[in-house]
Scaffold this motif. Structure first.
Motif, PDB file in Angstrom:
ATOM      1  N   GLU A 180       0.826  -1.208   0.000  1.00 25.01           N
ATOM      2  CA  GLU A 180       0.000   0.000   0.000  1.00 25.01           C
ATOM      3  C   GLU A 180       0.862   1.261   0.000  1.00 25.01           C
ATOM      4  O   GLU A 180       0.501   2.264  -0.635  1.00 25.01           O
ATOM      5  CB  GLU A 180      -0.940  -0.007   1.201  1.00 25.01           C
ATOM      6  CG  GLU A 180      -1.988  -1.105   1.130  1.00 25.01           C
ATOM      7  CD  GLU A 180      -3.087  -0.966   2.169  1.00 25.01           C
ATOM      8  OE1 GLU A 180      -4.178  -1.522   1.967  1.00 25.01           O
ATOM      9  OE2 GLU A 180      -2.859  -0.292   3.200  1.00 25.01           O
ATOM     10  N   ALA A 181       2.005   1.223   0.692  1.00 30.91           N
ATOM     11  CA  ALA A 181       2.890   2.387   0.719  1.00 30.91           C
ATOM     12  C   ALA A 181       3.473   2.666  -0.664  1.00 30.91           C
ATOM     13  O   ALA A 181       3.585   3.828  -1.082  1.00 30.91           O
ATOM     14  CB  ALA A 181       4.016   2.168   1.734  1.00 30.91           C
ATOM     15  N   LEU A 182       3.835   1.616  -1.394  1.00 33.39           N
ATOM     16  CA  LEU A 182       4.363   1.804  -2.747  1.00 33.39           C
ATOM     17  C   LEU A 182       3.281   2.327  -3.689  1.00 33.39           C
ATOM     18  O   LEU A 182       3.540   3.185  -4.533  1.00 33.39           O
ATOM     19  CB  LEU A 182       4.935   0.492  -3.275  1.00 33.39           C
ATOM     20  CG  LEU A 182       6.250   0.023  -2.638  1.00 33.39           C
ATOM     21  CD1 LEU A 182       6.609  -1.368  -3.130  1.00 33.39           C
ATOM     22  CD2 LEU A 182       7.382   0.998  -2.924  1.00 33.39           C
ATOM     23  N   GLY A 187       5.742   7.062  -8.985  1.00 35.22           N
ATOM     24  CA  GLY A 187       7.021   7.610  -9.407  1.00 35.22           C
ATOM     25  C   GLY A 187       8.191   7.191  -8.542  1.00 35.22           C
ATOM     26  O   GLY A 187       9.315   7.658  -8.763  1.00 35.22           O
ATOM     27  N   HIS A 188       7.955   6.329  -7.540  1.00 31.89           N
ATOM     28  CA  HIS A 188       9.068   5.884  -6.690  1.00 31.89           C
ATOM     29  C   HIS A 188      10.095   5.130  -7.531  1.00 31.89           C
ATOM     30  O   HIS A 188       9.803   4.628  -8.615  1.00 31.89           O
ATOM     31  CB  HIS A 188       8.550   5.020  -5.547  1.00 31.89           C
ATOM     32  CG  HIS A 188       7.936   3.715  -5.974  1.00 31.89           C
ATOM     33  ND1 HIS A 188       8.677   2.642  -6.440  1.00 31.89           N
ATOM     34  CD2 HIS A 188       6.634   3.292  -6.003  1.00 31.89           C
ATOM     35  CE1 HIS A 188       7.878   1.639  -6.737  1.00 31.89           C
ATOM     36  NE2 HIS A 188       6.633   1.991  -6.496  1.00 31.89           N
ATOM     37  N   GLY A 227       3.884  -0.116  -8.765  1.00 35.93           N
ATOM     38  CA  GLY A 227       5.036   0.617  -9.288  1.00 35.93           C
ATOM     39  C   GLY A 227       4.960   0.748 -10.787  1.00 35.93           C
ATOM     40  O   GLY A 227       3.913   0.517 -11.403  1.00 35.93           O
ATOM     41  N   GLY A 228       6.098   1.098 -11.384  1.00 39.36           N
ATOM     42  CA  GLY A 228       6.167   1.249 -12.829  1.00 39.36           C
ATOM     43  C   GLY A 228       6.554  -0.047 -13.511  1.00 39.36           C
ATOM     44  O   GLY A 228       6.617  -1.118 -12.904  1.00 39.36           O
ATOM     45  N   GLN A 229       6.849   0.040 -14.794  1.00 42.39           N
ATOM     46  CA  GLN A 229       7.178  -1.143 -15.584  1.00 42.39           C
ATOM     47  C   GLN A 229       8.513  -1.764 -15.179  1.00 42.39           C
ATOM     48  O   GLN A 229       8.736  -2.958 -15.407  1.00 42.39           O
ATOM     49  CB  GLN A 229       7.212  -0.772 -17.069  1.00 42.39           C
ATOM     50  CG  GLN A 229       5.857  -0.375 -17.638  1.00 42.39           C
ATOM     51  CD  GLN A 229       5.925  -0.069 -19.129  1.00 42.39           C
ATOM     52  OE1 GLN A 229       6.998   0.048 -19.708  1.00 42.39           O
ATOM     53  NE2 GLN A 229       4.753   0.069 -19.755  1.00 42.39           N
ATOM     54  N   ARG A 230       9.377  -0.986 -14.537  1.00 44.15           N
ATOM     55  CA  ARG A 230      10.698  -1.505 -14.171  1.00 44.15           C
ATOM     56  C   ARG A 230      10.682  -2.266 -12.841  1.00 44.15           C
ATOM     57  O   ARG A 230      11.656  -2.925 -12.493  1.00 44.15           O
ATOM     58  CB  ARG A 230      11.713  -0.360 -14.091  1.00 44.15           C
ATOM     59  CG  ARG A 230      11.980   0.315 -15.429  1.00 44.15           C
ATOM     60  CD  ARG A 230      12.972   1.451 -15.267  1.00 44.15           C
ATOM     61  NE  ARG A 230      14.265   0.999 -14.777  1.00 44.15           N
ATOM     62  CZ  ARG A 230      15.255   1.798 -14.390  1.00 44.15           C
ATOM     63  NH1 ARG A 230      15.079   3.115 -14.451  1.00 44.15           N
ATOM     64  NH2 ARG A 230      16.391   1.314 -13.963  1.00 44.15           N
TER      65      ARG A 230
END
Length: 289
Positions: A180-182, A187-188, A227-230
């Protein structure tokens, strides 16, 4: 800021950041060694996001420690349902545990007492006092239903997810908080989320209560990608880990979650047993690369 953020699990209310780091840091480095990582983590590389004290009862004379819970303190609804789910999972993996019958799966005081009695004799809960078992139930329940406590726990994790953070390693209830924090920090720069003994995939009890809420696709809810794709998400679960009722998170969060079964021996849910596994070390190694 630390490159690795560690998030502990339930039942750590009597410990603290430094105490837990003394346990986690050697185990993290053992896992990295198993994965043939060239470097080792130092004190400055790892931050322990500690939230356990939020569950610690206020001390007072003649009443220190966990509340003296009994079977009558297990509340109807969430706590009874999770307790019965633990019982079913323990019986499936431990021959010493008598499986629940159809009548005992009904939410009654008798079923609560039967579940606690069965779990107290299981390999998974060996040596765990009844009041501690109930306190663990109540920690999960409180996080998911108390907005103030949830916000405080999330803030404890979020403050460590800075620009330098590349890996988040989270155990048990901590995996729910870390997830939940992520999600709350778009953009992290975290490149590896490693969840250990996670209850994230339990339908109705956990998955449906996550923030943000899963997207309903037909009959199967799909959790938001954190998160993102990475971002590479690795989930490790021991077959005998009762807390990690759902071992494979792919149906709940998509095919990109890398799920693996590990063998922690008689310490199925122990954080350090997970951390020393080669697959855990490899996931951390890849995130730091």
């Amino acid at each position: 800021m630390a490159r690795v953020v560690a998030v502990h699990g339930i039942g750590k209310q009597l410990l603290g950041e430094r105490t837990l780091l003394q346990q986690w840091l050697p185990a993290l480095n053992d896992g990295l060694k198993r994965a043939q990582a060239p470097d080792r983590l130092g004190d400055a590389d790892v931050a322990m996001a500690f939230y356990g004290d939020l569950f610690r009862p206020q001390g007072e004379f003649l009443a220190v420690g966990d509340p003296p819970y009994t079977a009558t303190d297990v509340t109807e609804g969430f706590e009874v349902e999770l307790l019965l789910a633990w019982w079913s999972a323990a019986a499936a993996s431990d021959p010493a545990v008598v499986p629940p019958g159809a009548d005992t799966l009904v939410s009654t005081p008798r079923s609560v007492q039967a579940a606690l009695r069965a779990l107290s004799g299981s390999r998974f809960w060996a040596g765990v006092a009844l009041r501690a078992m109930i306190f663990d139930l109540k920690q999960v329940h409180a996080y998911l239903t108390d907005p103030s406590l949830r916000a405080q726990a999330l803030a404890r994790v979020a403050e460590h997810i800075g620009e330098d953070a590349r890996v988040v390693v989270a155990h048990s209830l901590g995996s729910v908080i870390a997830y939940e924090a992520l999600c709350a920090r778009p953009g992290h720069q975290v490149r590896a989320l490693v969840t250990l003994g996670s209850p994230l995939g339990i339908p109705n009890l956990i998955l449906h209560r996550l923030q943000p809420a899963p997207v309903q696709l037909g009959e199967q809810p799909l959790g938001v990608w954190p998160g993102g794709q990475r971002l590479v998400w690795t989930n490790l679960a021991d077959d005998g880990d009762v807390v990690a009722l759902v071992k494979d998170l792919r149906p709940s969060f998509g095919p990109h979650v890398r799920c693996a079964r590990v063998d922690n021996g008689s310490h199925a849910h122990d954080a350090t047993a997970y951390l020393t596994d080669r697959l855990c070390g490899q996931a951390i190694k890849d995130g730091l690369a």
